[in-house]
Design a protein around this motif. Structure first.
Motif, PDB file in Angstrom:
ATOM      1  N   GLN A 113     -36.843 -49.275 -21.819  1.00 36.32           N
ATOM      2  CA  GLN A 113     -37.949 -49.205 -22.776  1.00 36.32           C
ATOM      3  C   GLN A 113     -39.103 -48.385 -22.196  1.00 36.32           C
ATOM      4  O   GLN A 113     -39.441 -48.509 -21.018  1.00 36.32           O
ATOM      5  CB  GLN A 113     -38.435 -50.603 -23.150  1.00 36.32           C
TER       6      GLN A 113
ATOM      7  N   LEU B 206     -43.061 -46.222 -23.187  1.00 39.79           N
ATOM      8  CA  LEU B 206     -44.128 -45.830 -24.095  1.00 39.79           C
ATOM      9  C   LEU B 206     -44.208 -44.312 -24.058  1.00 39.79           C
ATOM     10  O   LEU B 206     -44.067 -43.690 -22.989  1.00 39.79           O
ATOM     11  CB  LEU B 206     -45.472 -46.437 -23.681  1.00 39.79           C
TER      12      LEU B 206
ATOM     13  N   ILE C  29     -45.532 -50.662 -31.990  1.00 31.70           N
ATOM     14  CA  ILE C  29     -44.613 -51.585 -31.327  1.00 31.70           C
ATOM     15  C   ILE C  29     -43.731 -52.255 -32.373  1.00 31.70           C
ATOM     16  O   ILE C  29     -44.234 -52.772 -33.373  1.00 31.70           O
ATOM     17  CB  ILE C  29     -45.392 -52.679 -30.545  1.00 31.70           C
TER      18      ILE C  29
ATOM     19  N   ALA D  51     -40.354 -56.483 -30.320  1.00 34.43           N
ATOM     20  CA  ALA D  51     -40.888 -56.287 -28.962  1.00 34.43           C
ATOM     21  C   ALA D  51     -42.264 -56.913 -28.768  1.00 34.43           C
ATOM     22  O   ALA D  51     -42.827 -56.851 -27.673  1.00 34.43           O
ATOM     23  CB  ALA D  51     -40.948 -54.791 -28.642  1.00 34.43           C
ATOM     24  N   MET D  52     -42.809 -57.505 -29.807  1.00 26.33           N
ATOM     25  CA  MET D  52     -44.178 -58.014 -29.731  1.00 26.33           C
ATOM     26  C   MET D  52     -44.325 -59.135 -28.699  1.00 26.33           C
ATOM     27  O   MET D  52     -45.341 -59.213 -27.994  1.00 26.33           O
ATOM     28  CB  MET D  52     -44.639 -58.511 -31.098  1.00 26.33           C
TER      29      MET D  52
ATOM     30  N   TRP E 213     -44.664 -56.250 -25.228  1.00 30.95           N
ATOM     31  CA  TRP E 213     -46.074 -56.172 -25.609  1.00 30.95           C
ATOM     32  C   TRP E 213     -46.908 -57.214 -24.859  1.00 30.95           C
ATOM     33  O   TRP E 213     -48.010 -56.924 -24.378  1.00 30.95           O
ATOM     34  CB  TRP E 213     -46.235 -56.333 -27.117  1.00 30.95           C
TER      35      TRP E 213
ATOM     36  N   ALA F  10     -52.429 -52.640 -31.829  1.00 31.42           N
ATOM     37  CA  ALA F  10     -50.996 -52.586 -32.123  1.00 31.42           C
ATOM     38  C   ALA F  10     -50.734 -52.413 -33.612  1.00 31.42           C
ATOM     39  O   ALA F  10     -51.414 -53.006 -34.451  1.00 31.42           O
ATOM     40  CB  ALA F  10     -50.308 -53.852 -31.629  1.00 31.42           C
TER      41      ALA F  10
ATOM     42  N   TYR G 264     -43.965 -50.497 -35.352  1.00 32.52           N
ATOM     43  CA  TYR G 264     -43.111 -49.310 -35.175  1.00 32.52           C
ATOM     44  C   TYR G 264     -41.868 -49.503 -36.045  1.00 32.52           C
ATOM     45  O   TYR G 264     -41.171 -50.505 -35.927  1.00 32.52           O
ATOM     46  CB  TYR G 264     -42.725 -49.142 -33.708  1.00 32.52           C
TER      47      TYR G 264
ATOM     48  N   GLN H 218     -46.371 -44.590 -29.005  1.00 33.07           N
ATOM     49  CA  GLN H 218     -45.312 -45.413 -29.589  1.00 33.07           C
ATOM     50  C   GLN H 218     -44.327 -45.868 -28.524  1.00 33.07           C
ATOM     51  O   GLN H 218     -44.169 -45.245 -27.480  1.00 33.07           O
ATOM     52  CB  GLN H 218     -44.561 -44.659 -30.681  1.00 33.07           C
ATOM     53  N   MET H 219     -43.687 -46.988 -28.801  1.00 33.07           N
ATOM     54  CA  MET H 219     -42.610 -47.453 -27.940  1.00 33.07           C
ATOM     55  C   MET H 219     -41.348 -46.641 -28.238  1.00 33.07           C
ATOM     56  O   MET H 219     -41.271 -45.907 -29.225  1.00 33.07           O
ATOM     57  CB  MET H 219     -42.341 -48.934 -28.150  1.00 33.07           C
TER      58      MET H 219
END
Length: 331
Positions: free
Chosen positions: A116, A118, A137, A141-142, A146, A160, A163, A178-179
């Motif tokens: 993963q 950013l 995000i 993934a929060m 995150w 946030a 995404y 963005q992720m």
């Protein structure tokens, strides 16, 4: 009996014996179904390589790979008995599932680093530079990455936004971060002609393993030798894939016709460059290795963020470190 008749008889008996041996060898291939967590791609190359090069067969296995996808719950599918083991995305995901009552056991971690990332525009040079940016995000993934980012860098929920696996909001707005995943979104953004910087969370201390081989507890207990054979063959498959990916790539494109050579080549190059498979403990202990020390760090992160109850996730029950320890396929 004439000499010629005796010769024909011996040949016939030899052919029958050979046929029996062939049949026995065929019967010895134990069926095993493995399910990936997404459409076929470079990250899955070792599994496909082990099929393409006959590595699973060498270890007595007849392996079928099923693809996952965005709407596929592979954990539920395994729990229902439709897959023997699955590709766990990360050990955070597997620990949470275990904490929720599903008896999952993890037997190997192919990725020493979670891929993963950013992704930020070229003016952003560090994680610290993202503090005032809008960060996209995914909802899934929060609670994981995150929460870790907030704790380490002081990001806030106010910055946030969701995404949706579409890079266009990033492309259109230079204030957006963005992720993504190392071999996917950065490639798409590059193809779109946008200059960007990619930041791997694992290189900043994000602890989870990724691309785990995860099975039901019952499967590991009842088919331990089979699971161990699958793990060893998979590790050999990844070693082979990193050396020559062509055999696996042909099967990957067959399963996923949308996959291109450019995307595969980009994925493989990034996996190698960033040491996703071969770095850290894997360099000396072998592909797929896991350590208790590392797992305890992940568990502590999950407990701190109230994602698991430590009383419900015993590391020594959720992981079988002995299986991968005895395999030791060095990169």
């Amino acid at each position: 009996m004439s000499a010629s008749s005796l010769t024909r008889l011996c040949r016939a008996l030899g052919a029958a014996a050979l046929g029996t041996l062939t049949l026995t060898a065929t019967q010895a291939q134990e069926k095993f179904t493995f399910m990936t967590n997404w459409y076929a791609q470079a990250e899955h190359g070792g599994y496909y390589q082990a099929i393409a090069n006959g590595i699973y067969k060498k270890h007595g296995l007849d392996v079928t790979i099923k693809m996952g996808g965005p709407q596929v719950n592979i954990i539920q599918i395994m729990a229902a008995g439709q897959a023997d083991c699955i590709m766990g995305a990360t050990d955070t995901q597997m620990m949470v599932a275990r904490g929720n009552g599903l008896p999952i056991v993890n037997v190997a971690a192919i990725f020493q680093k979670d891929p993963q990332v950013l992704i930020a525009h070229e003016d952003v040079k560090s994680f610290e530079d993202m503090k005032g940016k809008t960060i996209l995000i995914a909802p899934t993934a929060m609670r994981g990455m995150w929460n870790w980012l907030k704790g380490k860098y002081g990001y806030t929920d106010a910055q946030a936004r969701p995404y949706t696996y579409n890079i266009q909001p990033f492309v259109a707005d230079k204030n957006v971060v963005q992720m993504g995943f190392l071999s996917s979104e950065p490639f798409a953004i590059q193809k779109a002609g946008v200059k960007a910087n990619t930041f791997l969370l694992a290189d900043q201390g994000y602890p989870p393993y990724a691309n785990l081989i995860s099975c039901m507890e019952k499967t590991v207990k009842e088919r331990e030798k089979t699971v161990a054979a699958f793990v060893k063959a998979t590790a050999e498959g990844y070693k082979s894939y990193l050396a020559d990916p062509a055999p696996a790539n042909a099967l990957i494109k067959k399963d996923n016709p949308n996959m291109t050579d450019d995307q595969l080549n980009y994925g493989i190059s990034k996996i190698k460059e960033m040491g996703i498979i071969t770095s850290g403990d894997a360099a000396k202990q072998g592909i797929g290795t896991m350590t208790r020390e590392r797992l305890l760090k992940t568990q502590a992160f999950l407990v701190e963020n109230q994602m698991i109850d430590p009383a419900k996730v015993n590391i020594d029950q959720a992981y079988r470190l002995d299986i991968i320890k005895d395999i030791k396929v060095l990169p």
